[in-house]
Scaffold this motif. Sequence first.
Motif, PDB file in Angstrom:
ATOM      1  N   GLY A  95       0.818  -1.201   0.000  1.00 16.17           N
ATOM      2  CA  GLY A  95       0.000   0.000   0.000  1.00 16.17           C
ATOM      3  C   GLY A  95       0.853   1.251   0.000  1.00 16.17           C
ATOM      4  N   ALA A  96       0.339   2.305   0.641  1.00 18.20           N
ATOM      5  CA  ALA A  96       1.042   3.591   0.683  1.00 18.20           C
ATOM      6  C   ALA A  96       2.402   3.445   1.360  1.00 18.20           C
ATOM      7  N   GLY A  97       3.391   4.101   0.788  1.00 19.03           N
ATOM      8  CA  GLY A  97       4.739   4.071   1.366  1.00 19.03           C
ATOM      9  C   GLY A  97       5.467   2.764   1.153  1.00 19.03           C
ATOM     10  N   ARG A  98       5.018   1.974   0.164  1.00 18.72           N
ATOM     11  CA  ARG A  98       5.586   0.640   0.015  1.00 18.72           C
ATOM     12  C   ARG A  98       7.046   0.650  -0.448  1.00 18.72           C
ATOM     13  N   GLN A  99       7.423   1.608  -1.296  1.00 23.09           N
ATOM     14  CA  GLN A  99       8.799   1.616  -1.792  1.00 23.09           C
ATOM     15  C   GLN A  99       9.796   1.879  -0.663  1.00 23.09           C
TER      16      GLN A  99
ATOM     17  N   HIS B 120       5.244  -3.913   7.759  1.00 24.81           N
ATOM     18  CA  HIS B 120       3.906  -4.461   7.997  1.00 24.81           C
ATOM     19  C   HIS B 120       2.815  -3.501   7.522  1.00 24.81           C
ATOM     20  N   THR B 121       3.003  -2.223   7.765  1.00 33.11           N
ATOM     21  CA  THR B 121       1.989  -1.239   7.390  1.00 33.11           C
ATOM     22  C   THR B 121       1.805  -1.192   5.880  1.00 33.11           C
ATOM     23  N   ALA B 122       2.910  -1.313   5.137  1.00 29.12           N
ATOM     24  CA  ALA B 122       2.844  -1.203   3.682  1.00 29.12           C
ATOM     25  C   ALA B 122       2.524  -2.524   2.993  1.00 29.12           C
ATOM     26  N   ALA B 123       2.845  -3.651   3.638  1.00 29.60           N
ATOM     27  CA  ALA B 123       2.710  -4.954   2.982  1.00 29.60           C
ATOM     28  C   ALA B 123       1.247  -5.304   2.720  1.00 29.60           C
ATOM     29  N   PRO B 124       0.981  -6.113   1.673  1.00 35.23           N
ATOM     30  CA  PRO B 124      -0.375  -6.649   1.504  1.00 35.23           C
ATOM     31  C   PRO B 124      -0.699  -7.606   2.654  1.00 35.23           C
ATOM     32  N   THR B 125      -1.960  -7.964   2.793  1.00 33.53           N
ATOM     33  CA  THR B 125      -2.378  -8.799   3.929  1.00 33.53           C
ATOM     34  C   THR B 125      -1.569 -10.084   4.026  1.00 33.53           C
ATOM     35  N   VAL B 126      -1.460 -10.827   2.924  1.00 30.40           N
ATOM     36  CA  VAL B 126      -0.736 -12.098   2.995  1.00 30.40           C
ATOM     37  C   VAL B 126       0.751 -11.870   3.242  1.00 30.40           C
ATOM     38  N   GLY B 127       1.303 -10.745   2.774  1.00 30.52           N
ATOM     39  CA  GLY B 127       2.690 -10.422   3.073  1.00 30.52           C
ATOM     40  C   GLY B 127       2.910 -10.220   4.559  1.00 30.52           C
ATOM     41  N   SER B 128       1.976  -9.518   5.209  1.00 32.66           N
ATOM     42  CA  SER B 128       2.072  -9.316   6.654  1.00 32.66           C
ATOM     43  C   SER B 128       1.935 -10.628   7.410  1.00 32.66           C
ATOM     44  N   VAL B 129       1.027 -11.498   6.959  1.00 30.40           N
ATOM     45  CA  VAL B 129       0.831 -12.792   7.618  1.00 30.40           C
ATOM     46  C   VAL B 129       2.111 -13.615   7.554  1.00 30.40           C
ATOM     47  N   LEU B 130       2.736 -13.693   6.385  1.00 27.69           N
ATOM     48  CA  LEU B 130       3.955 -14.486   6.239  1.00 27.69           C
ATOM     49  C   LEU B 130       5.140 -13.838   6.949  1.00 27.69           C
ATOM     50  N   LEU B 131       5.207 -12.524   6.928  1.00 32.39           N
ATOM     51  CA  LEU B 131       6.298 -11.826   7.605  1.00 32.39           C
ATOM     52  C   LEU B 131       6.246 -12.067   9.106  1.00 32.39           C
ATOM     53  N   ALA B 132       5.060 -11.923   9.699  1.00 29.79           N
ATOM     54  CA  ALA B 132       4.924 -12.106  11.150  1.00 29.79           C
ATOM     55  C   ALA B 132       4.922 -13.580  11.531  1.00 29.79           C
ATOM     56  N   GLY B 133       4.222 -14.393  10.729  1.00 36.41           N
ATOM     57  CA  GLY B 133       4.025 -15.778  11.124  1.00 36.41           C
ATOM     58  C   GLY B 133       5.199 -16.688  10.841  1.00 36.41           C
ATOM     59  N   VAL B 134       6.052 -16.314   9.882  1.00 30.49           N
ATOM     60  CA  VAL B 134       7.113 -17.223   9.456  1.00 30.49           C
ATOM     61  C   VAL B 134       8.496 -16.575   9.500  1.00 30.49           C
ATOM     62  N   LEU B 135       8.651 -15.415   8.849  1.00 33.17           N
ATOM     63  CA  LEU B 135       9.990 -14.847   8.705  1.00 33.17           C
ATOM     64  C   LEU B 135      10.625 -14.456  10.041  1.00 33.17           C
ATOM     65  N   LEU B 136       9.833 -13.928  10.960  1.00 37.05           N
ATOM     66  CA  LEU B 136      10.401 -13.530  12.249  1.00 37.05           C
ATOM     67  C   LEU B 136      10.928 -14.734  13.016  1.00 37.05           C
ATOM     68  N   LYS B 137      10.362 -15.917  12.740  1.00 35.02           N
ATOM     69  CA  LYS B 137      10.767 -17.130  13.462  1.00 35.02           C
ATOM     70  C   LYS B 137      12.161 -17.592  13.047  1.00 35.02           C
ATOM     71  N   MET B 138      12.592 -17.169  11.855  1.00 42.61           N
ATOM     72  CA  MET B 138      13.898 -17.595  11.379  1.00 42.61           C
ATOM     73  C   MET B 138      15.021 -17.071  12.267  1.00 42.61           C
ATOM     74  N   GLY B 139      14.866 -15.845  12.765  1.00 40.98           N
ATOM     75  CA  GLY B 139      15.884 -15.268  13.633  1.00 40.98           C
ATOM     76  C   GLY B 139      15.984 -16.004  14.959  1.00 40.98           C
TER      77      GLY B 139
END
Length: 516
Positions: free
Chosen positions: A164-168, A245-264
Motif C-alpha cells: 500500500g502507501a509508502g511501500r517503496q 507491515h503497514t505497507a505490505a499486503p495482507t498475505v505479506g504481513s501474515v507471512l512476515l509475522a508468522g514465518v519470517l520472524l521465526k527464522m531469527g
Amino acid sequence: MQFLLAFVVVGPLIGAVAALLPAPPGLKGRSPDQAVLRHGVTVTGVILLATLVLAAGFDHDHPSKMQATTDISWIPALDVRIHLGIDGISLPLLVLTALLTFLCALYSYFKLPEGPSPKAFVALILLLESGTLATFAVLDLILFFLAFEMVLIPMYFLIARWGGAGRQAAAWKFILYTLLGSVVMLLGLLLVGLKSGTFDMVALATDNGRGLTSSVQVTAVLAIGIGLAVKTPMWPLHSWLPDAHTAAPTVGSVLLAGVLLKMGTYGFVRILLPVAPDGMHTFAPYLAAFAVAGIVYGSLACLALARPGAKGDLKRLIAYSSVGHMGFVLLGIASMTPTGVNGALFANIAHGLITGLLFFLVGAVKDRYGTADLDTLAGATGAALYGRAPRLGGLLAFAAIASLGLPGLAGFWGEMLALFGAFDPAAGLSRPAFLTFMSIAAFGTLLTAAYLLIVVRRVCMGANRDEPRAIADVQSYEFAAWTPLAALTVLAGLWPAVLLGLTDPAVQKLLAGGKS
C-alpha cells in the motif's frame, strides 16, 4: 522420509518456476490469472500435505534425534554439505510454515492484492516458502545462510509491488536492514566454520563449543547474533518492521509475522546455544535486557497508537505488538534453561498462529472500511463490529484475547514458561538481574492486555450512528483461511503437551551438548 523432506524443501521452488510458464490449455479455467492462482493453491496444498505426512511418520518417541536426514557432499574444498534433517525443534516450524503459506495462497485466490502480474505474485510466494522451509531443515551453516537470504528478495517485491502507501520506502528499509545484518552474520558463520574445521551444525552442536576458544565464541555470538536479532526483530533493531507491515499486503504481513520472524529466533536456538555456549553465556544478560526493553517499548508504542486522536494504524499497532511478543521469545532463550527455551519455541508457534490470524482480520477490516486508521474506524462511538459484522468482530476479539495471553489459549504457555526460565536462569547467570528482567516482562503483560482491550473496545463496540451502513461479515473463503488458525490456537492452549512433548527432549539434548 528422506525423499519427503527433500521434496518439501525443493517442491515450492519447482512450483515457482512452473508458475511463470504458460498454463496448459485444459487447466486455464476462466482465465490464465485464475489458472496461476489455482496453481499456487495446489502446490502449497501438496507441500502442506507432504509436511503433515512427514509429521505423521516422525518418530515421536525420539524427537531429539535428527530424522529424515540427507547428507551429500556439495563443496568438498570447504566441506560444505547438502545436509537436511528435522527434530522436535524444527518440525513444528516446518508445519507452521506450510500451513500459513497454504492459507495465504487460498486467501489470495479469492482476494488477490492489487498489483502486477498474478504469475509473479504466486512465484514469489512459492519462492518465499521454499527459502523458509529450507531454513528450518538445513543442517549446514553455509546452506542456512543461503536459505536465510533466499527469502529477502521475494518479500522485498511483495512489499514494493503489491503493498500500500509508502511501500517503496518500507521495502528498501526492510532489505537494507536485513542485508546489513546478514553481512555481519556471514562473517560470524565463516569464523565458526573455519576455526572449528566444519560447517556441519550437528557436529558443531555435539562438540558444544569445545573446539572454539572463548574469544572466538564471544565474537561469533556477537556477529551472528546481530544478523539474527535484525530478523527477529529485537529492539532497537526493529524499526524496519512497523513500516514493512503497514505497507505490505495482507498475505505479506501474515507471512512476515508468522514465518519470517521465526527464522531469527530459530537461529539463536539451533546455532548459538549449542555451538557457542560460552559466548551465549557472556551475552545472555544483555540479550535479556534488550528483550525486556522490547517488551515494554512495543507495548507503550501500541498504547500510544491505540489512544483516541493518535491516528494510529491498526496494522502498525499489530506490528509493534510483535516486537513485544518476540521479546518474550528472546527472554526465554537468554535464560539458557530447558524451561525458558521450550517457552521460547512454544511462543514462536503461538505468535505465528495468533498474529497471522490478527493480520488476516485487520486486512479484512481494512478491505471493508477502506482504511486501517483506528480513529476513522472508531468514529464517534466505535466501529461496532459486534453489531455490523458479528462473526468478524468475534474473531477479532478472540485473536486479541489470545494475543494478550489468556490462559487456555496458545499465547499463555510460551510467555509463562519464558518468565519461569528467567525466574531460575542457567548456572552462572546473575539471578537478581534475571529476576528484575522477569518482573519487567511481567509488567509488560499488563501493558499488552491494556492496549489490546482498548483496540477491541474501539473497533468492536459502540453504536457508530455516524455511519449506519452495514458491512459484509466473514465470507466463506475467509472462514476457510482463518478457522485452522483459531482452532490450533485453542488446541495448543488446552493441550500444550502436543508441542512441548516434541521440543523438550530436543532442547534437553541441545543444551547438554548433543547428549540425550
